[in-house]
Scaffold this motif. Sequence first.
Motif: not given
Length: 262
Positions: A85-95, A107-115
């Motif tokens: 994912s290059t256009g949204a942040w995912e809260d579970w990724r190691p970075d 939020g972009n409609g998916w849990e834990g993701e934000r534009w």
Amino acid sequence: MRRPILPAALILLLAACTTTPDDGTDEPTGERWRPRPGVAWQWQLSGRLDTTVDVPVYDIDGFDQSERTVAALHRDGRKVICYLSTGAWEDWRPDAEEFPRSVLGRGNGWEGERWLDIRRTDVLEPLMAARLDMCRDKGFDAVEPDNMDGYQNRTGFPLKASDQLRYNRLIAKLAHDRGMSVGLKNDLDQIPRLVDDFDFAVNEQCAQYDECAAMSPFIKAGKAVFHVEYELPTSRFCTESRRLKLSSLLKKYELGVWRKAC
């Protein structure tokens, strides 16, 4: 060491013996992979990876899958695409903690993701470069950068089409600089301006929304379009997909093992 000069007849014989069938995935030696229209594929982003699906292209999660997995797929003759994912942040990724709050939007409609605020390339470029380094170091052949159409959504930022073009081209360049091909994910309206920057396309639900003809610039350029539907039966889209030379699948939203190909 110099190679011995072989008789012309022997060279022709050796070439005939070593010719392999065209599966739509070949590229000239020393160049990045350029998948051609109609090549079969598997897209799996959840669950335990099933590497037994008999297709020449796999699209899998770049963080979740290991260098060993990519190497095993290569030994089986597969090309492997790194999903990021290059256009949204995912809260579970190691970075995830490396992204400042100032670039996180709605939020972009998916849990834990934000534009992401893609205007902030000063912040995002080094973060995305590190992710693409990971894909390269694991041996991936290509990248599928997701959430590449934020300007058409309620992101929390006043993004313009020009911002999206600039960012998408930046991601393409970062991938190409690392020897990997890169796909344009959705972003249908900008295809005419981006088709030369990308090596293939990935599309979701163009049949459901009667948009598949918009993918034709990629096909005309000899570039694959990897296409998925979630809600239509194959009887509703496969005939048109074959006519357009799309690489089409029916998948479930969780993108597990299950697939039904055209």
